[in-house]
Design a protein around this motif. Sequence first.
Motif, PDB file in Angstrom:
ATOM      1  N   GLY A  40      35.078  35.046  48.355  1.00 28.27           N
ATOM      2  CA  GLY A  40      35.931  35.830  49.252  1.00 28.27           C
ATOM      3  C   GLY A  40      35.521  37.273  49.421  1.00 28.27           C
ATOM      4  O   GLY A  40      34.424  37.581  49.888  1.00 28.27           O
ATOM      5  N   SER A  41      36.416  38.181  49.012  1.00 31.52           N
ATOM      6  CA  SER A  41      36.195  39.618  49.199  1.00 31.52           C
ATOM      7  C   SER A  41      35.255  40.224  48.172  1.00 31.52           C
ATOM      8  O   SER A  41      34.864  41.377  48.296  1.00 31.52           O
ATOM      9  CB  SER A  41      37.540  40.353  49.135  1.00 31.52           C
ATOM     10  OG  SER A  41      38.077  40.275  47.816  1.00 31.52           O
ATOM     11  N   GLY A  42      34.900  39.459  47.130  1.00 28.28           N
ATOM     12  CA  GLY A  42      34.035  39.985  46.087  1.00 28.28           C
ATOM     13  C   GLY A  42      34.754  40.829  45.054  1.00 28.28           C
ATOM     14  O   GLY A  42      34.124  41.431  44.180  1.00 28.28           O
ATOM     15  N   SER A  43      36.081  40.876  45.111  1.00 23.39           N
ATOM     16  CA  SER A  43      36.889  41.671  44.194  1.00 23.39           C
ATOM     17  C   SER A  43      37.299  40.838  42.983  1.00 23.39           C
ATOM     18  O   SER A  43      37.337  39.605  43.034  1.00 23.39           O
ATOM     19  CB  SER A  43      38.136  42.177  44.926  1.00 23.39           C
ATOM     20  OG  SER A  43      39.086  42.705  44.018  1.00 23.39           O
ATOM     21  N   THR A  44      37.644  41.517  41.890  1.00 29.46           N
ATOM     22  CA  THR A  44      38.174  40.822  40.715  1.00 29.46           C
ATOM     23  C   THR A  44      39.703  40.803  40.723  1.00 29.46           C
ATOM     24  O   THR A  44      40.316  40.369  39.751  1.00 29.46           O
ATOM     25  CB  THR A  44      37.705  41.507  39.419  1.00 29.46           C
ATOM     26  OG1 THR A  44      38.223  42.852  39.380  1.00 29.46           O
ATOM     27  CG2 THR A  44      36.187  41.541  39.324  1.00 29.46           C
ATOM     28  N   GLY A  45      40.309  41.278  41.789  1.00 33.50           N
ATOM     29  CA  GLY A  45      41.760  41.412  41.848  1.00 33.50           C
ATOM     30  C   GLY A  45      42.510  40.110  42.064  1.00 33.50           C
ATOM     31  O   GLY A  45      41.930  39.036  42.221  1.00 33.50           O
ATOM     32  N   ALA A  46      43.841  40.226  42.097  1.00 31.91           N
ATOM     33  CA  ALA A  46      44.718  39.058  42.149  1.00 31.91           C
ATOM     34  C   ALA A  46      44.531  38.236  43.420  1.00 31.91           C
ATOM     35  O   ALA A  46      44.501  37.010  43.383  1.00 31.91           O
ATOM     36  CB  ALA A  46      46.174  39.506  42.024  1.00 31.91           C
ATOM     37  N   PHE A 105      29.796  47.939  37.172  1.00 36.26           N
ATOM     38  CA  PHE A 105      30.637  48.849  37.961  1.00 36.26           C
ATOM     39  C   PHE A 105      31.139  48.202  39.257  1.00 36.26           C
ATOM     40  O   PHE A 105      31.392  48.877  40.241  1.00 36.26           O
ATOM     41  CB  PHE A 105      29.897  50.161  38.263  1.00 36.26           C
ATOM     42  CG  PHE A 105      29.447  50.874  37.023  1.00 36.26           C
ATOM     43  CD1 PHE A 105      30.355  51.610  36.269  1.00 36.26           C
ATOM     44  CD2 PHE A 105      28.141  50.783  36.579  1.00 36.26           C
ATOM     45  CE1 PHE A 105      29.959  52.254  35.106  1.00 36.26           C
ATOM     46  CE2 PHE A 105      27.730  51.426  35.418  1.00 36.26           C
ATOM     47  CZ  PHE A 105      28.650  52.163  34.680  1.00 36.26           C
ATOM     48  N   ARG A 106      31.306  46.875  39.245  1.00 35.71           N
ATOM     49  CA  ARG A 106      31.860  46.134  40.390  1.00 35.71           C
ATOM     50  C   ARG A 106      33.124  45.417  39.944  1.00 35.71           C
ATOM     51  O   ARG A 106      33.054  44.384  39.272  1.00 35.71           O
ATOM     52  CB  ARG A 106      30.856  45.106  40.918  1.00 35.71           C
ATOM     53  CG  ARG A 106      29.666  45.689  41.648  1.00 35.71           C
ATOM     54  CD  ARG A 106      28.761  44.567  42.144  1.00 35.71           C
ATOM     55  NE  ARG A 106      29.506  43.588  42.922  1.00 35.71           N
ATOM     56  CZ  ARG A 106      29.265  42.264  42.859  1.00 35.71           C
ATOM     57  NH1 ARG A 106      28.341  41.779  42.058  1.00 35.71           N
ATOM     58  NH2 ARG A 106      29.976  41.446  43.621  1.00 35.71           N
ATOM     59  N   GLY A 107      34.275  45.998  40.271  1.00 34.78           N
ATOM     60  CA  GLY A 107      35.532  45.420  39.820  1.00 34.78           C
ATOM     61  C   GLY A 107      36.491  45.110  40.948  1.00 34.78           C
ATOM     62  O   GLY A 107      36.105  44.561  41.979  1.00 34.78           O
ATOM     63  N   GLY A 108      37.749  45.497  40.742  1.00 35.47           N
ATOM     64  CA  GLY A 108      38.783  45.196  41.726  1.00 35.47           C
ATOM     65  C   GLY A 108      39.107  46.389  42.608  1.00 35.47           C
ATOM     66  O   GLY A 108      38.315  47.322  42.734  1.00 35.47           O
ATOM     67  N   LYS A 109      40.290  46.349  43.194  1.00 36.03           N
ATOM     68  CA  LYS A 109      40.684  47.385  44.151  1.00 36.03           C
ATOM     69  C   LYS A 109      41.725  48.353  43.590  1.00 36.03           C
ATOM     70  O   LYS A 109      41.970  49.400  44.165  1.00 36.03           O
ATOM     71  CB  LYS A 109      41.199  46.725  45.435  1.00 36.03           C
ATOM     72  CG  LYS A 109      40.132  45.863  46.120  1.00 36.03           C
ATOM     73  CD  LYS A 109      40.647  45.273  47.409  1.00 36.03           C
ATOM     74  CE  LYS A 109      39.636  44.326  48.052  1.00 36.03           C
ATOM     75  NZ  LYS A 109      38.341  44.967  48.334  1.00 36.03           N
TER      76      LYS A 109
END
Length: 203
Positions: A40-46, A105-109
């Motif tokens: 998806g967006s490449g984020s680690t978020g919910a 250094f690639r995490g969530g939003k």
Amino acid sequence: MLPPIVTTACAVVAAYLLGCFSTGYYLVSWRTRADVRAQGSGSTGARNAGRVLGGGGFALVLLGDAAKGAAAVGLAGALGAGRPGMLVAALAVVAGHLFPAQLGFRGGKGAAMLLGALLVLDPWTAAGGLGIAALAAAALRRTVAGSLVAYVLLPAVPLVLHRPAPEVFGVAGLAALVLVGHREHLAAAVRGARAWSTAGGAR
């Protein structure tokens, strides 16, 4: 007893390390052996974790990330860092979530972290931000767009509530960090606004 500057430094380092523990990344990795950032967006978020794990995964990651924000600020307060130290700890935990060192250094939003931190720092500011987000989302009929409006306007909430200047600037810093996390959405919103303006001018 440790000097205040040492206590604050310890709280800030602990907050950053806590932020680096990306709930979505580790939960998805544990459940599926996959890197959620490849989805998806490449984020680690919910929201992105929910694409892989469904509603239950979304809820777990949302609660876990919000708990990190709350715990970081609460720990700073328990260590005696004071309000300034709690504000810096809030900035550090959000920064850790956005830029986790162990994940390149690639995490969530950072949205859930912001909410959790504000619920401990100033529940009224948190409530005001949620209210702005809900009203903006209803008016624009887009949840993400409503959230972006809320982040931009969030510093106005402690200002209206007559909070001290350092807290207003601290909340502004938190909002700015989360906007950095949402930079792709923000850029898309700006492009859409320009396209709408151009189309309106043509008529």
